[in-house]
Design an enzyme around this catalytic site. Sequence first.
Site, PDB file in Angstrom:
ATOM      1  CD  GLU A  79      45.067  25.182  32.943  1.00  0.00           C
ATOM      2  OE1 GLU A  79      45.627  24.458  32.237  1.00  0.00           O
ATOM      3  OE2 GLU A  79      43.950  25.696  32.701  1.00  0.00           O
ATOM      4  CB  CYS A 111      40.080  26.329  32.231  1.00  0.00           C
ATOM      5  SG  CYS A 111      41.287  26.596  30.953  1.00  0.00           S
ATOM      6  CG  HIS A 233      36.572  28.243  29.501  1.00  0.00           C
ATOM      7  ND1 HIS A 233      37.512  28.899  29.877  1.00  0.00           N
ATOM      8  CD2 HIS A 233      37.310  27.166  28.642  1.00  0.00           C
ATOM      9  CE1 HIS A 233      38.661  28.598  29.616  1.00  0.00           C
ATOM     10  NE2 HIS A 233      38.536  27.674  28.764  1.00  0.00           N
TER      11      HIS A 233
HETATM   12  N1  CAA Z   1      39.216  35.026   7.883  1.00  0.00           N
HETATM   13  C1  CAA Z   1      38.443  34.646   9.089  1.00  0.00           C
HETATM   14  N2  CAA Z   1      38.254  33.374   9.452  1.00  0.00           N
HETATM   15  C2  CAA Z   1      39.364  32.876   9.132  1.00  0.00           C
HETATM   16  C3  CAA Z   1      40.263  32.853   8.318  1.00  0.00           C
HETATM   17  C4  CAA Z   1      40.235  34.166   7.757  1.00  0.00           C
HETATM   18  N3  CAA Z   1      41.340  34.849   6.722  1.00  0.00           N
HETATM   19  N4  CAA Z   1      41.407  31.943   8.235  1.00  0.00           N
HETATM   20  C5  CAA Z   1      40.659  31.067   9.354  1.00  0.00           C
HETATM   21  N5  CAA Z   1      39.774  31.362   9.771  1.00  0.00           N
HETATM   22  C6  CAA Z   1      38.869  30.793  10.781  1.00  0.00           C
HETATM   23  C7  CAA Z   1      38.702  29.218  10.459  1.00  0.00           C
HETATM   24  O1  CAA Z   1      37.814  29.013   9.520  1.00  0.00           O
HETATM   25  C8  CAA Z   1      38.419  28.776  11.857  1.00  0.00           C
HETATM   26  O2  CAA Z   1      37.137  29.115  12.142  1.00  0.00           O
HETATM   27  P1  CAA Z   1      36.247  28.047  12.593  1.00  0.00           P
HETATM   28  O3  CAA Z   1      36.663  27.481  13.857  1.00  0.00           O
HETATM   29  O4  CAA Z   1      34.570  28.446  12.764  1.00  0.00           O
HETATM   30  O5  CAA Z   1      35.910  26.858  11.452  1.00  0.00           O
HETATM   31  C9  CAA Z   1      39.170  29.731  12.782  1.00  0.00           C
HETATM   32  O6  CAA Z   1      39.621  30.648  11.963  1.00  0.00           O
HETATM   33  C10 CAA Z   1      40.366  29.005  13.236  1.00  0.00           C
HETATM   34  O7  CAA Z   1      41.212  28.486  12.405  1.00  0.00           O
HETATM   35  P2  CAA Z   1      41.861  27.046  12.367  1.00  0.00           P
HETATM   36  O8  CAA Z   1      40.985  25.958  13.000  1.00  0.00           O
HETATM   37  O9  CAA Z   1      42.527  26.859  11.001  1.00  0.00           O
HETATM   38  O10 CAA Z   1      42.876  27.557  13.534  1.00  0.00           O
HETATM   39  P3  CAA Z   1      44.178  26.864  13.913  1.00  0.00           P
HETATM   40  O11 CAA Z   1      44.507  25.357  13.299  1.00  0.00           O
HETATM   41  O12 CAA Z   1      45.267  27.752  14.190  1.00  0.00           O
HETATM   42  O13 CAA Z   1      43.928  26.354  15.648  1.00  0.00           O
HETATM   43  C11 CAA Z   1      43.134  26.552  17.878  1.00  0.00           C
HETATM   44  C12 CAA Z   1      43.009  27.260  16.312  1.00  0.00           C
HETATM   45  C13 CAA Z   1      42.667  25.369  17.859  1.00  0.00           C
HETATM   46  C14 CAA Z   1      42.185  27.271  18.812  1.00  0.00           C
HETATM   47  C15 CAA Z   1      44.418  26.939  18.343  1.00  0.00           C
HETATM   48  O14 CAA Z   1      44.744  28.213  18.511  1.00  0.00           O
HETATM   49  C16 CAA Z   1      44.707  26.132  19.659  1.00  0.00           C
HETATM   50  O15 CAA Z   1      44.978  24.996  19.804  1.00  0.00           O
HETATM   51  N6  CAA Z   1      44.348  26.981  20.710  1.00  0.00           N
HETATM   52  C17 CAA Z   1      44.592  26.337  22.350  1.00  0.00           C
HETATM   53  C18 CAA Z   1      43.565  25.254  22.531  1.00  0.00           C
HETATM   54  C19 CAA Z   1      42.015  25.801  22.981  1.00  0.00           C
HETATM   55  O16 CAA Z   1      42.045  27.002  23.047  1.00  0.00           O
HETATM   56  N7  CAA Z   1      40.957  24.930  22.648  1.00  0.00           N
HETATM   57  C20 CAA Z   1      39.778  25.555  23.159  1.00  0.00           C
HETATM   58  C21 CAA Z   1      38.822  24.365  23.696  1.00  0.00           C
HETATM   59  S1  CAA Z   1      39.967  23.680  25.164  1.00  0.00           S
HETATM   60  C22 CAA Z   1      39.422  24.737  26.412  1.00  0.00           C
HETATM   61  O17 CAA Z   1      38.631  25.528  26.305  1.00  0.00           O
HETATM   62  C23 CAA Z   1      40.309  24.550  27.541  1.00  0.00           C
HETATM   63  C24 CAA Z   1      41.205  25.790  27.514  1.00  0.00           C
HETATM   64  O18 CAA Z   1      41.361  26.821  27.911  1.00  0.00           O
HETATM   65  C25 CAA Z   1      42.842  25.435  26.871  1.00  0.00           C
END
Ligand code: CAA
Length: 384
Positions: A79, A111, A233
């Site tokens: 992609e 992906c 994945h």
């Molecule tokens: N200590 C330990 N854990 C902590 C923490 C701390 N101090 N602070 C936060 N966390 C945890 C949260 O509780 C959360 O855990 P859970 O998911 O188990 O609840 C985790 O860290 C992530 O926290 P947030 O949800 O608040 O994180 P975020 O808002 O920054 O977003 C994300 C995380 C959604 C993955 C973001 O990085 C993102 O959008 N990434 C790109 C999209 C992606 O990878 N999606 C995956 C599915 S899609 C796919 O698979 C296709 C692809 O390849 C893109």
Amino acid sequence: MNVGIDKINFYVPPYYVNMVELAQARAVDPNKFLIGIGQSEMAVSPKTQDIVTFATNAAKEMLTKEDLASIDMIIVGTESSIDESKASAVVLHRLLGIQPFARSFEIKEACYGATAGVQMAKNHVALNPNSKVLVIASDVARYGLKSGGEPTQGAGAVAILISQNPRLLVLEEENLSFTQDIYDFWRPIGYDYPLVDGPLSNETYVQAFQKVWQEYQKRYERTLKDFSAFSFHIPYTKMGKKALLSILETETSEEQTRLLEQYEASICYSRRVGNLYTGSLYLGFISLLENSKTLKEGDRIGFFSYGSGSVAELFSGKLVKNYHEHLNTQDHQKLLNQRQALSIREYEQMFEDSLDIHQSATFADPTPYSIIKIENTIREYRES
Ligand code: CAA
């Protein structure tokens, strides 16, 4: 006839950032990245390396002269295309020295792309037993500096050779795909970075896994006991675990421990690299083979492929006798250990220094197959 994965290899660019340093620079608790997201290091790519560079490096070492003479199809799942028309597989065909009477093309569905390639390759070899098909997953995962997706970036390629009588894994006939038209992650034409609804993407990933797993069990009369491990994945290492845990809730603690231990083996490399997009599932498979202490010949592996947008697929394969004799564990660990750590400032500079194909230029990156010249928008790659 048995058809499956005969050889598999990966390549990542020679730079990375440490996730603790990235967290500190972004004023985030490091445990969010280390535990919450599950990443320790993230691969970073310079402007002189692209999907062709990664793909050629991943494939070159593993292919023998006999392979180059037998491959009659090259499929690149990506992609991160570098051209709206010409397939990178055509450039790869030349750089690798594959015999000329071959079909070369690119596949796109986020992906999921490489999995479509693997299934197509399997069917092609089943009909043409003397053929070999090279499937390459190659991508640059980028969301932008200081973006929500930043800690889930990465870059690299996985090369997979599909043949009859494979030395690693026989692909089974059982597979199930699932398509739903959603916007969890997409990149409109002209956009440098994808648009992403992080929470929706997480939710859809888990739901898609549950959905295919439920239907797969019905169609093929399978239970978890039939699988020695699952390979997921891995956009970040916590993601596959969330999906796996969602089907383990009602299982015994022995069953949970058994599958979670294998999951940990499957994420060793992704934890140090980040997201390879379509290559991530297959990097996870290599990591599983090279880091599991308990897998053995005859074991069935379940594969969960997920491409946003979205298409998911669950399929399976069985490990072949003496498969462990054909692994490249030491080379892979060396590749990861020899990378250069970047400071956050160096990473940000490398990130922002993007390739301008409208400017003729020459470059001196010594990495094999790196871009050495841009002229008339065409990329010229280092060949020695
Ligand atoms: N200590 C330990 N854990 C902590 C923490 C701390 N101090 N602070 C936060 N966390 C945890 C949260 O509780 C959360 O855990 P859970 O998911 O188990 O609840 C985790 O860290 C992530 O926290 P947030 O949800 O608040 O994180 P975020 O808002 O920054 O977003 C994300 C995380 C959604 C993955 C973001 O990085 C993102 O959008 N990434 C790109 C999209 C992606 O990878 N999606 C995956 C599915 S899609 C796919 O698979 C296709 C692809 O390849 C893109």
